[in-house]
Design a protein around this motif. Structure first.
Motif, mmCIF file in Angstrom:
data_model
loop_
_atom_site.group_PDB
_atom_site.id
_atom_site.type_symbol
_atom_site.label_atom_id
_atom_site.label_comp_id
_atom_site.label_asym_id
_atom_site.label_seq_id
_atom_site.Cartn_x
_atom_site.Cartn_y
_atom_site.Cartn_z
ATOM 1 N N TYR A 1 0.858 -1.150 -0.033
ATOM 2 C CA TYR A 1 -0.122 0.010 0.078
ATOM 3 C C TYR A 1 0.943 1.292 -0.077
ATOM 4 C CZ TYR A 1 -3.451 3.480 1.156
ATOM 5 O OH TYR A 1 -4.245 4.803 1.350
ATOM 6 N N SER A 2 2.003 1.320 0.805
ATOM 7 C CA SER A 2 2.898 2.304 0.810
ATOM 8 C C SER A 2 3.531 2.649 -0.467
ATOM 9 C CB SER A 2 3.703 2.179 2.124
ATOM 10 O OG SER A 2 4.484 3.290 2.132
ATOM 11 N N THR B 1 0.599 6.005 -4.697
ATOM 12 C CA THR B 1 0.618 7.065 -5.947
ATOM 13 C C THR B 1 0.354 6.708 -7.487
ATOM 14 O OG1 THR B 1 2.196 8.296 -4.491
ATOM 15 C CG2 THR B 1 2.073 8.785 -6.780
ATOM 16 N N LEU B 2 1.036 5.396 -7.439
ATOM 17 C CA LEU B 2 0.758 4.763 -8.926
ATOM 18 C C LEU B 2 -0.532 4.411 -9.146
ATOM 19 C CD1 LEU B 2 2.229 3.650 -11.477
ATOM 20 C CD2 LEU B 2 2.602 1.446 -10.152
ATOM 21 N N ASN C 1 -5.695 2.464 -3.236
ATOM 22 C CA ASN C 1 -5.624 1.196 -2.816
ATOM 23 C C ASN C 1 -6.038 0.002 -3.864
ATOM 24 O OD1 ASN C 1 -8.119 1.072 -3.237
ATOM 25 N ND2 ASN C 1 -8.873 0.914 -1.216
ATOM 26 N N HIS C 2 -5.848 0.317 -5.098
ATOM 27 C CA HIS C 2 -5.941 -0.651 -6.019
ATOM 28 C C HIS C 2 -5.252 -2.047 -5.794
ATOM 29 C CE1 HIS C 2 -6.809 -2.630 -10.134
ATOM 30 N NE2 HIS C 2 -5.563 -2.555 -10.425
ATOM 31 N N PHE C 3 -3.676 -1.910 -5.797
ATOM 32 C CA PHE C 3 -2.737 -2.830 -5.647
ATOM 33 C C PHE C 3 -3.026 -3.412 -4.125
ATOM 34 C CE2 PHE C 3 -0.811 0.167 -9.044
ATOM 35 C CZ PHE C 3 -0.756 -0.901 -10.141
ATOM 36 N N PHE C 4 -3.298 -2.806 -3.490
ATOM 37 C CA PHE C 4 -3.425 -3.163 -1.983
ATOM 38 C C PHE C 4 -4.416 -4.163 -2.052
ATOM 39 C CE2 PHE C 4 -5.944 -2.862 1.885
ATOM 40 C CZ PHE C 4 -4.998 -3.167 2.907
ATOM 41 N N LEU D 1 -4.550 -8.320 -1.042
ATOM 42 C CA LEU D 1 -5.173 -8.669 -0.170
ATOM 43 C C LEU D 1 -6.216 -9.619 -0.789
ATOM 44 C CD1 LEU D 1 -6.284 -8.528 2.665
ATOM 45 C CD2 LEU D 1 -8.182 -6.916 1.993
ATOM 46 N N GLN D 2 -6.612 -9.585 -1.908
ATOM 47 C CA GLN D 2 -7.516 -10.838 -2.313
ATOM 48 C C GLN D 2 -6.614 -12.105 -2.752
ATOM 49 O OE1 GLN D 2 -9.307 -9.167 -5.977
ATOM 50 N NE2 GLN D 2 -10.546 -7.524 -4.917
ATOM 51 N N TRP D 3 -5.528 -11.871 -3.093
ATOM 52 C CA TRP D 3 -4.647 -13.043 -3.273
ATOM 53 C C TRP D 3 -4.015 -13.512 -1.978
ATOM 54 C CZ3 TRP D 3 -4.175 -16.021 -7.329
ATOM 55 C CH2 TRP D 3 -4.452 -15.607 -8.663
#
Length: 378
Positions: free
Chosen positions: A34-35, A39-40, A49-52, A56-58
């Motif tokens: 997340y950190s 920004t990306l 929080n897209h990548f977060f 999390l799902q994975w």
């Protein structure tokens, strides 16, 4: 009722110290993803929080499969090993076919199934370990006969190695080669056979490196990143800046500057550079300490095994994870070439997270079985 009782006994005998470290690395990785990606994520998806959320799902899926792997008898994997070999070769052929394999960053390493994108080589890392552990555990009586007791799996490994090189992915190919080599080393093979195989392996890898200008450039650019600071050396130089900026104390969680578009792959292969920039030596000690614990715990689990298959499989899983850590940290620090190997349980990536969880679930199962049958901690 007997099955329920057995499951309860396995849960009771689970290796909780190892499980706690696995959960710690996973949660810490989620926090750092997340950190490092907020920004990306905002620039590309209008949310921080897209990548977060993806990770999390994975992670939840991975924890589900970890639980299954920690309960299923490891002997089942031995029986399925020929199927794993067939699946490995089939996937490596499919990923190279136009329309099936997905190309990213000049490499064709992924297969797209609807909305599901996965990297076959991640799963093949585990499949090959299972196959090697199965073969050499069954061939102990003829382990000194090179043609029948040593050679057959090496021919399959050569095919897998060559197919992965076609993607191209020398990092994963080398990782599988070395991890399987560790199983061969611990299986009781004659020293002269080991020396011969080691020499062939070194010569083979050297040939493939020097026979391709692309591979040679990738593997030599890390030695002189300042020669091409806007090209091949760009990623490593920005990693240096992140590490140097963080210093001993770090800039504080969320305080990385390099993640703001300067450091490529900040949430994947180079997430350790962000950890060092934000948490400094404290972050380094946490991460390295956790992996060292996994290494020694894995060795202890292997030593406690009374049969050869789980012993070799525990050795293979443990050292494959540690090799990934060495490859990743070596790339981030400029001590090794950049190979695209993620940091287990910490870097963003569904395939890597899922396979790491399954592998460690198997390790937990082996440990629980040792406790169950031997009446002692592993």
């Amino acid at each position: 009722m007997d099955t329920i009782s057995t499951v309860r006994q396995k849960i009771k005998n689970i290796d909780y110290p190892l499980l706690i470290i696995i959960l710690f690395l996973s949660i810490f990785g989620l926090m750092m993803i997340y950190s490092s990606s907020s920004t990306l994520s905002y620039l590309n998806f209008d949310t921080t929080n897209h990548f977060f959320m993806k990770q999390l799902q994975w992670l939840l899926v991975g924890m589900f499969f970890l639980a299954i792997a920690a309960i299923l008898p490891y002997h089942l994997y031995s029986k399925l090993s020929p199927i794993f070999v067939f699946i490995s070769i089939a996937l490596l052929i499919l990923v190279l076919l136009p329309g099936i394999g997905v190309e990213r960053n000049n490499s064709q390493r992924w297969i797209q199934l609807g909305s599901f994108l996965f990297q076959p080589s991640e799963f093949i890392k585990l499949f090959m370990l299972i196959y090697f552990a199965h073969f050499y555990s069954k061939k102990q009586k003829i382990i000194n006969q090179f043609q029948y007791g040593v050679l057959p799996p090496l021919l399959i490994l050569a095919v897998v190695f060559l197919l992965i090189l076609q993607q191209p992915d020398l990092g994963s190919a080398a990782l599988i080669l070395i991890a399987c080599g560790m199983i061969v080393l611990c299986s009781g093979v004659k020293q002269r056979h080991l020396l011969m195989l080691g020499s062939i392996g070194i010569l083979g890898i050297s040939y493939f490196i020097y026979s391709s200008p692309y591979r040679l450039e990738r593997l030599t650019s890390f030695a002189n990143p300042f020669d091409n600071p806007l090209g091949d050396g760009y990623q490593l130089l920005n990693s240096y800046i992140a590490i140097g900026t963080g210093g001993f104390a770090g800039n504080g969680l969320g305080g990385s500057v390099q993640k703001l578009g300067f450091l490529p792959e900040a949430h994947t292969d180079f997430i350790m550079a962000v950890i060092l920039e934000e948490l400094g030596a404290f972050g380094l000690i946490l991460v390295i300490g956790a992996y060292i614990f996994i290494m020694f715990r894995g060795i202890a689990i292997a030593k406690a095994c009374t049969s050869m298959f789980p012993k070799l499989l525990a050795i293979g899983i443990t050292f494959q994870i540690i090799l990934q850590v060495i490859f990743n940290l070596g790339a981030v620090s400029g001590l090794l070439p950049i190979t695209g190997i993620p940091l287990p349980l910490i870097s963003y990536g569904g395939s890597s997270t899922l396979v790491s969880m399954i592998s460690l679930g198997i390790l937990l199962q082996i440990s629980a079985k040792n406790n169950l049958t031997n009446g002692k901690a592993s």
